[in-house]
Enzyme design. Structure first.
Site, PDB file in Angstrom:
ATOM      1  N   LYS A   1       0.960  -1.058   0.338  1.00 34.45           N
ATOM      2  CA  LYS A   1       0.110   0.256  -0.214  1.00 34.45           C
ATOM      3  C   LYS A   1       0.803   1.193   0.256  1.00 34.45           C
ATOM      4  O   LYS A   1       0.885   1.715  -1.228  1.00 34.45           O
ATOM      5  CB  LYS A   1      -1.224   0.404   1.352  1.00 34.45           C
TER       6      LYS A   1
ATOM      7  N   CYS B   1      -3.008  11.232   0.929  1.00 28.50           N
ATOM      8  CA  CYS B   1      -1.642   9.852   0.728  1.00 28.50           C
ATOM      9  C   CYS B   1      -1.082  10.435   0.281  1.00 28.50           C
ATOM     10  O   CYS B   1       0.133  10.039   1.053  1.00 28.50           O
ATOM     11  CB  CYS B   1      -3.012   9.192   0.307  1.00 28.50           C
TER      12      CYS B   1
END
Length: 315
Positions: free
Chosen positions: A201, A255
């Site tokens: 991720k 992110c």
């Protein structure tokens, strides 16, 4: 199954509703009393394409509370902000969620961490807290990390259609979670260990950050040579094995500017990643300086900024 979803934000709420719409009994848990009251009154705390329709479809299997209940599955989808002083993940919300779960944990339960976290978080942080229940992870209960893969504006579509990575602390944990997610995920589901899933991720967003930094650095170099960087990138991308990102005033979103720090916070390596973060973090000031140069000699200039919002129709 009865599923408790802890954290009803941009990821937790759609995830909870997708499970509920698939026939599971879902309890959404959030410490924000205002959000809980809003949802229990039939109103959504934020807008997302398709969310209202999904809420309507899921409502018979979905309810909201500020308290955790005994369940078959506990899913953690809480924020993991960056501590800007230490450049490390602030895991207080993950820790708090785990503390809320352990006293309700029973044999054969499944615990899922979807929050984006540094490598080894599942192993080093979650397991010790959850094992306060007297149960052993991987033996008495199942535990996985399944990072979310969705973008605002297309969250529900991507949650359903994107491929998913599920990392279990045991193969049995990963397989149990795969069976659960298969109730609504139409993309491929790939199984691995928990630490690898955490790492995957993070490096997805790190890849983008480093490549954006390269484009931004090249934009500065091109300016020194009097070269149009947009033309140069367009021509370079005609090579079959080249695909430059576009330069810009840094990186946006929740992110890309954070996850690279999570990758290297406990590593003795990561110089390229840290340098890329520096390049992108300094781009706003560089952009401002260039604008000031362009406006030199213009009194009371009017400046129009295109693209203030993170995404279309979002604040």
């Amino acid at each position: 199954m009865k599923i408790s979803v802890l954290g009803l934000g941009y990821i937790g709420l759609p995830t909870a509703l997708l499970f509920a719409a698939s026939g599971h009994e879902v309890v959404g848990v959030d410490i924000d009393k205002r959000k809980v009251e809003l949802l229990n009154s039939g109103k959504l705390p934020f807008q997302e394409p398709g969310l209202e329709e999904l809420f309507e479809k899921a409502k018979n299997n979905f309810r909201v509370s500020t308290e955790v209940e005994e369940s078959d599955v506990f899913l953690i989808a809480v924020p993991t902000p960056l501590d800007f002083h230490t450049k490390a993940a602030d895991l207080k919300y993950v820790k708090s969620a785990a503390e809320m779960i352990w006293s309700h944990l029973r044999k054969d339960n499944l615990v899922i961490l979807e929050s984006t976290v540094p490598p080894k978080t599942t192993e080093r942080l979650l397991i010790p807290i959850l094992e306060k229940s007297g149960l052993k992870a991987g033996i008495d209960f199942y535990l996985v990390h399944c990072p979310e893969r969705a973008i605002p504006g297309k969250t529900i579509h991507e949650m359903v259609h994107n491929d998913r990575i599920i990392g279990g602390i045991t193969p049995e944990s990963a397989q149990r979670a795969k069976e659960l997610y298969s109730s609504f995920v139409k993309g491929e589901i790939y199984l691995t260990d928990a630490t690898t899933a955490e790492f995957v991720k993070l490096i997805e967003n790190t890849y983008r950050d480093v490549n954006i930094a390269l484009a931004n650095e090249l934009a500065k170099i091109a300016e020194e040579y009097g070269i149009n960087i947009w033309e140069a990138i367009e021509l370079a991308n005609k090579h079959p094995r080249v695909n430059f990102h576009k330069p810009g005033p840094g990186v946006g979103g929740h992110c890309i500017a954070i996850d690279p720090w999570f990758v290297i916070q406990d590593s003795s390596y990561g110089k390229i990643i840290a340098l890329a973060r520096h390049v992108n973090d300094t781009m706003p000031n560089y952009t401002l300086r260039k604008v000031r140069e362009m406006l030199n000699g213009i009194k009371n200039p009017t400046i129009t900024v295109f693209g203030v919002a993170y995404k279309g129709e979002r604040r």
